[in-house]
Design a protein around this motif. Structure first.
Motif, mmCIF file in Angstrom:
data_model
loop_
_atom_site.group_PDB
_atom_site.id
_atom_site.type_symbol
_atom_site.label_atom_id
_atom_site.label_comp_id
_atom_site.label_asym_id
_atom_site.label_seq_id
_atom_site.Cartn_x
_atom_site.Cartn_y
_atom_site.Cartn_z
ATOM 1 N N UNK A 165 33.698 55.998 23.960
ATOM 2 C CA UNK A 165 33.643 56.866 25.136
ATOM 3 C C UNK A 165 32.781 56.282 26.243
ATOM 4 N N UNK A 166 31.859 55.394 25.890
ATOM 5 C CA UNK A 166 30.977 54.773 26.884
ATOM 6 C C UNK A 166 31.500 53.424 27.352
ATOM 7 N N UNK A 167 32.662 52.993 26.826
ATOM 8 C CA UNK A 167 33.227 51.680 27.127
ATOM 9 C C UNK A 167 33.237 50.830 25.876
ATOM 10 N N UNK A 168 33.576 49.564 26.017
ATOM 11 C CA UNK A 168 33.596 48.675 24.861
ATOM 12 C C UNK A 168 32.175 48.435 24.355
ATOM 13 N N UNK A 169 32.052 48.346 23.020
ATOM 14 C CA UNK A 169 30.741 48.188 22.403
ATOM 15 C C UNK A 169 30.874 47.327 21.154
ATOM 16 N N UNK A 170 29.763 46.703 20.755
ATOM 17 C CA UNK A 170 29.728 45.910 19.528
ATOM 18 C C UNK A 170 29.294 46.800 18.370
ATOM 19 N N UNK A 171 30.087 46.790 17.295
ATOM 20 C CA UNK A 171 29.801 47.594 16.116
ATOM 21 C C UNK A 171 29.259 46.707 14.995
ATOM 22 N N UNK A 176 14.125 47.951 41.277
ATOM 23 C CA UNK A 176 14.520 47.871 39.878
ATOM 24 C C UNK A 176 15.728 46.965 39.699
ATOM 25 N N UNK A 177 16.760 47.146 40.496
ATOM 26 C CA UNK A 177 17.978 46.356 40.350
ATOM 27 C C UNK A 177 17.741 44.880 40.628
ATOM 28 N N UNK A 178 16.796 44.579 41.521
ATOM 29 C CA UNK A 178 16.528 43.188 41.863
ATOM 30 C C UNK A 178 15.905 42.429 40.706
ATOM 31 N N UNK A 179 15.311 43.116 39.758
ATOM 32 C CA UNK A 179 14.608 42.464 38.656
ATOM 33 C C UNK A 179 15.208 42.842 37.313
ATOM 34 N N UNK A 180 16.508 43.097 37.256
ATOM 35 C CA UNK A 180 17.160 43.504 36.021
ATOM 36 C C UNK A 180 17.968 42.373 35.405
ATOM 37 N N UNK A 181 18.012 42.372 34.075
ATOM 38 C CA UNK A 181 18.975 41.568 33.335
ATOM 39 C C UNK A 181 19.736 42.528 32.442
ATOM 40 N N UNK A 182 21.072 42.450 32.464
ATOM 41 C CA UNK A 182 21.914 43.389 31.726
ATOM 42 C C UNK A 182 22.760 42.629 30.713
ATOM 43 N N UNK A 183 22.715 43.086 29.477
ATOM 44 C CA UNK A 183 23.577 42.554 28.419
ATOM 45 C C UNK A 183 24.568 43.637 28.031
ATOM 46 N N UNK A 184 25.839 43.446 28.384
ATOM 47 C CA UNK A 184 26.912 44.342 27.967
ATOM 48 C C UNK A 184 27.592 43.761 26.736
ATOM 49 N N UNK A 185 27.754 44.585 25.719
ATOM 50 C CA UNK A 185 28.336 44.114 24.466
ATOM 51 C C UNK A 185 29.824 44.474 24.404
ATOM 52 N N UNK A 186 30.565 43.969 25.392
ATOM 53 C CA UNK A 186 32.006 44.218 25.468
ATOM 54 C C UNK A 186 32.826 43.006 25.061
ATOM 55 N N UNK A 187 32.153 41.932 24.638
ATOM 56 C CA UNK A 187 32.797 40.718 24.154
ATOM 57 C C UNK A 187 31.774 39.967 23.310
ATOM 58 N N UNK A 188 32.242 39.053 22.488
ATOM 59 C CA UNK A 188 31.342 38.343 21.589
ATOM 60 C C UNK A 188 31.204 36.863 21.908
ATOM 61 N N UNK A 189 31.996 36.353 22.848
ATOM 62 C CA UNK A 189 31.890 34.931 23.196
ATOM 63 C C UNK A 189 30.830 34.679 24.266
ATOM 64 N N UNK A 190 30.476 35.716 25.027
ATOM 65 C CA UNK A 190 29.446 35.589 26.054
ATOM 66 C C UNK A 190 28.826 36.960 26.311
ATOM 67 N N UNK A 191 27.508 37.001 26.384
ATOM 68 C CA UNK A 191 26.774 38.231 26.680
ATOM 69 C C UNK A 191 25.821 37.917 27.814
ATOM 70 N N UNK A 192 25.985 38.602 28.948
ATOM 71 C CA UNK A 192 25.276 38.183 30.149
ATOM 72 C C UNK A 192 25.712 36.777 30.498
ATOM 73 N N UNK A 193 24.770 35.871 30.705
ATOM 74 C CA UNK A 193 25.125 34.476 30.953
ATOM 75 C C UNK A 193 24.815 33.609 29.739
ATOM 76 N N UNK A 194 24.744 34.222 28.559
ATOM 77 C CA UNK A 194 24.359 33.511 27.344
ATOM 78 C C UNK A 194 25.514 33.440 26.350
ATOM 79 N N UNK A 195 25.550 32.344 25.599
ATOM 80 C CA UNK A 195 26.489 32.225 24.489
ATOM 81 C C UNK A 195 25.777 32.667 23.214
ATOM 82 N N UNK A 196 26.263 33.708 22.565
ATOM 83 C CA UNK A 196 25.568 34.226 21.384
ATOM 84 C C UNK A 196 25.847 33.410 20.128
#
Length: 211
Positions: free
Chosen positions: A40-46, A8-28
């Motif tokens: 409570x779960x960490x930084x998140x996009x509202x 599972x981990x070998x084939x995952x892509x993860x997008x964490x929404x803890x910043x808005x200038x870059x998500x994963x390896x993408x520029x949004x």
């Protein structure tokens, strides 16, 4: 065949929404003014449910014969119909979709998961399975090549057989809104995790705060 942890981990892509200038390896591409908050779960996009959204130039499940989409999110009420993940292919003739939506009823919500492509179209929804707004949840949808399933906090919500599934093509994603800028989401998103395997709940990655 269902995936084990290493596969599972070998084939995952993860997008964490803890910043808005870059998500994963993408520029949004940002619509409106979503904000980063500490939760409570960490930084998140509202998202405000009116005009906030994020667009990313990738369909992370393109080419997958099986898949899992996991999300950690918090619905905060608002309009009845809200789409908060929309994956779409670039093919104008056969535009495929993988989506997450919610329906809000008073102080509760229920999950709507959907996949569509040439020869198949399947929604998973059960209005009886209501959950309180204003708290964090882990939700998931999986497809193992035969059966499409949805989960809330690791508990099966709905399932259906899907015949004629073919892998979806390259495309794009919108987060917090339907791709054509309607049905905005009111709430927050911490993480989206995409696996090109059908995971079981034992292999979902749920924060301790939603277990």
């Amino acid at each position: 065949m269902l995936a084990g942890p290493a596969q599972a981990k070998a084939k995952q892509e993860v997008w964490n929404f803890d910043r808005l200038d870059r998500i994963g390896d993408l520029r949004p591409r940002i619509l409106g003014a979503p904000k980063i908050e500490q939760a409570s779960v960490g930084k998140a996009a509202a998202f405000d449910g009116v005009g906030d959204a994020i667009y990313l130039g990738r369909h992370p499940l393109a080419g997958a014969k099986q898949f899992t989409v996991e999300a950690v999110f918090r619905p905060d009420g608002g309009a009845f119909e809200q789409r908060w993940l929309h994956l779409a292919s670039d093919d104008p003739v056969n535009q495929t979709r993988v989506m997450f939506e919610i329906r809000v009823v008073g102080n509760a919500w229920y999950l709507d998961s959907f996949i569509k492509g040439k020869g198949y179209s399947q929604v998973l929804i059960d209005p009886v399975k209501l959950h309180p707004i204003g708290r964090w949840y882990h939700v998931a949808q999986t497809f193992d090549g035969t059966t499409y399933r949805s989960y809330v906090d690791g508990v099966l919500e709905c399932e259906a057989k899907v015949a004629g599934f073919t892998p979806q093509g390259p495309g794009n994603a919108s987060i917090g809104v339907r791709y054509n800028r309607v049905n905005f989401f009111h709430g927050a998103i911490r993480t989206l995790r995409f696996s090109k395997r059908a995971l079981t709940p034992a292999h979902f990655e749920m924060p301790a705060t939603v277990k």
